[in-house]
Write an enzyme that holds these catalytic residues in place. Structure first.
Site, PDB file in Angstrom:
ATOM      1  N   THR A  20      -6.078 -54.267  26.811  1.00  0.00           N
ATOM      2  CA  THR A  20      -6.488 -52.765  25.899  1.00  0.00           C
ATOM      3  C   THR A  20      -7.098 -52.123  26.845  1.00  0.00           C
ATOM      4  O   THR A  20      -7.800 -51.041  26.496  1.00  0.00           O
ATOM      5  CB  THR A  20      -7.609 -53.440  24.827  1.00  0.00           C
ATOM      6  OG1 THR A  20      -8.637 -54.179  25.497  1.00  0.00           O
ATOM      7  CG2 THR A  20      -7.069 -54.448  23.833  1.00  0.00           C
TER       8      THR A  20
ATOM      9  N   SER B 256     -11.460 -51.598  15.525  1.00  0.00           N
ATOM     10  CA  SER B 256     -12.363 -52.926  15.660  1.00  0.00           C
ATOM     11  C   SER B 256     -13.583 -52.503  16.418  1.00  0.00           C
ATOM     12  O   SER B 256     -14.563 -51.726  15.655  1.00  0.00           O
ATOM     13  CB  SER B 256     -11.207 -53.708  16.510  1.00  0.00           C
ATOM     14  OG  SER B 256     -11.922 -55.093  16.555  1.00  0.00           O
TER      15      SER B 256
HETATM   16  C1  16G Z   1      -7.197 -57.358  21.281  1.00  0.00           C
HETATM   17  C2  16G Z   1      -6.614 -58.723  20.315  1.00  0.00           C
HETATM   18  C3  16G Z   1      -7.776 -59.953  20.633  1.00  0.00           C
HETATM   19  C4  16G Z   1      -8.072 -60.051  22.129  1.00  0.00           C
HETATM   20  C5  16G Z   1      -8.267 -58.961  22.914  1.00  0.00           C
HETATM   21  C6  16G Z   1      -8.220 -58.885  24.633  1.00  0.00           C
HETATM   22  C7  16G Z   1      -5.584 -59.133  18.202  1.00  0.00           C
HETATM   23  C8  16G Z   1      -5.780 -58.770  17.163  1.00  0.00           C
HETATM   24  N1  16G Z   1      -6.567 -58.375  19.061  1.00  0.00           N
HETATM   25  O1  16G Z   1      -8.247 -56.778  20.713  1.00  0.00           O
HETATM   26  O2  16G Z   1      -7.337 -61.036  20.116  1.00  0.00           O
HETATM   27  O3  16G Z   1      -9.142 -61.085  22.298  1.00  0.00           O
HETATM   28  O4  16G Z   1      -7.263 -57.683  22.528  1.00  0.00           O
HETATM   29  O5  16G Z   1      -8.482 -57.696  24.919  1.00  0.00           O
HETATM   30  O6  16G Z   1      -4.939 -59.510  18.760  1.00  0.00           O
HETATM   31  P1  16G Z   1      -8.093 -57.550  26.523  1.00  0.00           P
HETATM   32  O7  16G Z   1      -6.667 -57.896  26.648  1.00  0.00           O
HETATM   33  O8  16G Z   1      -8.509 -56.243  26.760  1.00  0.00           O
HETATM   34  O9  16G Z   1      -8.797 -58.695  27.289  1.00  0.00           O
HETATM   35 MG    MG Z   2     -11.677 -56.770  15.157  1.00  0.00          MG
END
Ligand code: 16G
Ligand code: MG
Length: 552
Positions: free
Chosen positions: A522, A83
């Site tokens: 993430t 992504s």
């Molecule tokens: C992931 C999620 C996205 C969310 C992000 C938050 C999916 C397909 N993607 O990229 O929706 O906004 O995580 O990231 O669900 P964070 O937990 O690091 O704040």
């Molecule tokens: Mg994406």
């Protein structure tokens, strides 16, 4: 051979192949930890530096085969992408038969496979899962896969192919696609022989479905003109193909940052994530005042819009603005058709939604709002509770779901006036403009352009519905982010004990103040969000809360 022996032989062959192929895709040793690297299937699958991923992707292939067999051979999708992450990262995620994210209970199985210590342990985990879920390993398995434009993509796709081969799955490689295109194809394959096929199960079918619906709903409107920053990713080439299937009299798209053949430029100073987090223009744009601009992310499942005014001031139209626009337009059409009490619209947001957007949707549009934890799967499921569920994360990931009952109601509606007829026709066409499987930048682009054309609005008119509260997002590295536990859709901390009361005390000092802390899904950090009436106060509140949590 007796039948039972034959069965045993098939299983033994699979297990042997799984071990043999696994030896070619070993887990990478993590020098910094002095141990094998540990993996977790998170909010968006597995995602990390591509160098660590080969064993993970191979093992995802095994799991995809089991998932398909567990669902009577339904086709499962595997997308290789990271992504909006930098070019050297990559990732992998599974797509369930209706084009949805992998069912949550299987995430733990994915994590287990990825962390099996040896080739033998992996084969054992495979057999254990098949036995515990009663999965018949002789049954057919069907998997389709694709990747974004990252340099590491082809090698990872080869590892995936080995996993599918070892587990005896039938497979189709769709090469380079956007994430939402693969979701579309998965759903189209699995609905092909039902009374309501979703679409032709291939890339051309995707363009045909969107462009036909778009041409119908635009009717005598257009041309809409938009400049799109494609983040130097897969979205640019695919959007060009979509644009080529749409008549110029409806839509003219100018694509910038379209160097998908230079994967090292992916997401660099451009793309939806850059524009949203930096609140500024991407590299390579010189906007004309009041012209509509948009940015996609690296796999084209997110989009944000923006424009500059006469004084060249930048205005962001993010996921909250898209949700508000879509809810407003759909609600207007339902009222015009006299269907507002039969078909109920709702909006789903996360805690990151700007407080002004929530107030506008609830108090001005009179549309209910549900708040869920971060991550598309949570929003998607909550949106399914409404007849028409509009869901968007502030970062621009989202879509609109029409329930089967709502679609039927529209299809069988007998209009009493031309006004009613046109409202219902437009609603029915909107369903096909919108990718119902998952948030999709290309389909969301068509949705927004359609609404603006119908309202005869420019981006500044759209922006004037409400004014965003100033807000600030701060990333704080802590000792143990897993020590941060939340409730109330991530809006309140339960642990560390006592911290929430201190946040409350701070928030109460600011007019329209709001702040919350959650562990990132993430990255190894916690995120602090704060908003308040003025920029100065939002910044101050964010920094004070960040200061408070940094010692945990
Ligand atoms: C992931 C999620 C996205 C969310 C992000 C938050 C999916 C397909 N993607 O990229 O929706 O906004 O995580 O990231 O669900 P964070 O937990 O690091 O704040
Ligand atoms: Mg994406």
């Amino acid at each position: 051979m007796a039948e039972q022996d034959q069965k045993d032989q098939i299983i033994l062959d699979q297990l042997r192949q799984i071990e043999e192929f696994s030896a070619q895709h070993p887990r990478v040793f993590d020098e910094s930890r002095g141990a094998l690297r540990v993996f977790t299937y998170g909010t968006a699958g597995f995602r990390m530096h591509a160098d660590y991923l080969e064993s993970v992707v191979y093992r995802v292939g095994l799991l995809a085969a089991l998932r398909s067999r567990n669902l009577d051979g339904s086709t499962i999708g595997v997308m290789i992408t990271a992504s909006h992450n930098p070019p050297e990262d990559n990732g992998v995620k599974l797509i369930d038969p209706q084009g949805e994210m992998l069912e949550a209970s299987w995430e733990a199985f994915a994590t287990k496979f990825a962390n099996a210590d040896s080739d033998v342990d992996l084969a054992r985990a495979y057999l254990d899962l098949s036995e515990s879920l009663n999965i018949n390993l002789e049954k057919p398995a069907n998997v389709v896969y694709a990747r974004d434009t990252r340099a590491s993509g082809p090698a990872l796709a080869a590892a995936l192919k080995d996993g599918l081969t070892a587990s005896g799955a039938a497979m189709t490689n769709y090469e380079v696609l956007t994430t939402p295109q693969l979701h579309y194809i998965v759903k189209s394959i699995n609905t092909a022989s039902t009374p309501t096929p979703y679409g032709e199960p291939n890339e051309m079918g995707y363009y045909a479905k969107l462009s036909d619906a778009f041409a119908a709903v635009m009717a005598d409107k257009g041309p809409a003109i938009v400049t799109v920053d494609a983040a130097n990713g897969v979205g640019g080439t695919q959007l060009r193909k979509l644009a080529d299937s749409i008549d110029d009299k409806f839509l003219q798209i100018n694509i910038v940052n379209n160097a998908s053949d230079s994967p090292e430029k992916l997401n660099a100073l451009c793309g939806a994530d850059f524009v949203k987090t930096q609140q500024t223009l991407p590299a390579g744009t010189e906007p004309v005042p009041l012209a509509l601009h948009a940015s996609l992310d690296g796999d084209a499942d997110r989009i944000v819009f923006y424009y500059v005014d006469q004084a060249k001031r930048f205005f962001l139209l993010d996921g909250d603005k898209i949700a508000s626009l879509a809810a407003m337009f759909i609600q207007e059409l339902l009222v015009q058709a006299g269907l507002q009490n039969k078909i109920r619209v709702g909006v789903v947001q996360t805690a990151y939604a700007n407080g002004s957007s929530t107030r506008y949707i609830q108090e001005v549009l009179k549309v209910p709002v549900t708040v869920t934890p971060t991550g598309v799967k949570h929003l998607h499921h909550a949106a399914q509770q409404y007849d028409v569920g509009v869901y968007f994360e502030a970062n621009g990931h989202g879509t609109v779901l029409f329930s089967a009952a709502a679609a039927r109601e529209l299809a069988s509606f007998e209009a009493q006036s031309p006004g009613q007829q046109s409202a219902v026709t437009n609603l029915a066409r909107l369903i096909d403009v919108i990718n119902q499987t998952v948030g999709d930048a290309m389909s969301d682009l068509l949705l927004v352009v359609t609404i603006l054309a119908h309202k005869a609005w420019g981006p500044a008119d759209w922006n004037s519905a409400y004014t965003d509260l100033p807000n600030r997002l701060v990333r704080v590295v802590v000792r143990d982010r897993f020590g941060f536990k939340t409730e109330d859709a991530e809006r309140r901390l339960v642990e560390p004990v006592g911290v929430q009361a201190q946040i409350d005390d701070l928030v109460n000092k600011y007019k329209l103040g709001r702040s919350f802390v959650r562990a990132s899904g993430t990255e190894d950090a916690v995120r602090v969000y704060a908003e308040a009436e003025t920029r100065l106060e939002a910044d101050e509140l964010a920094l004070k809360v960040a200061d408070l949590v940094k010692n945990y």
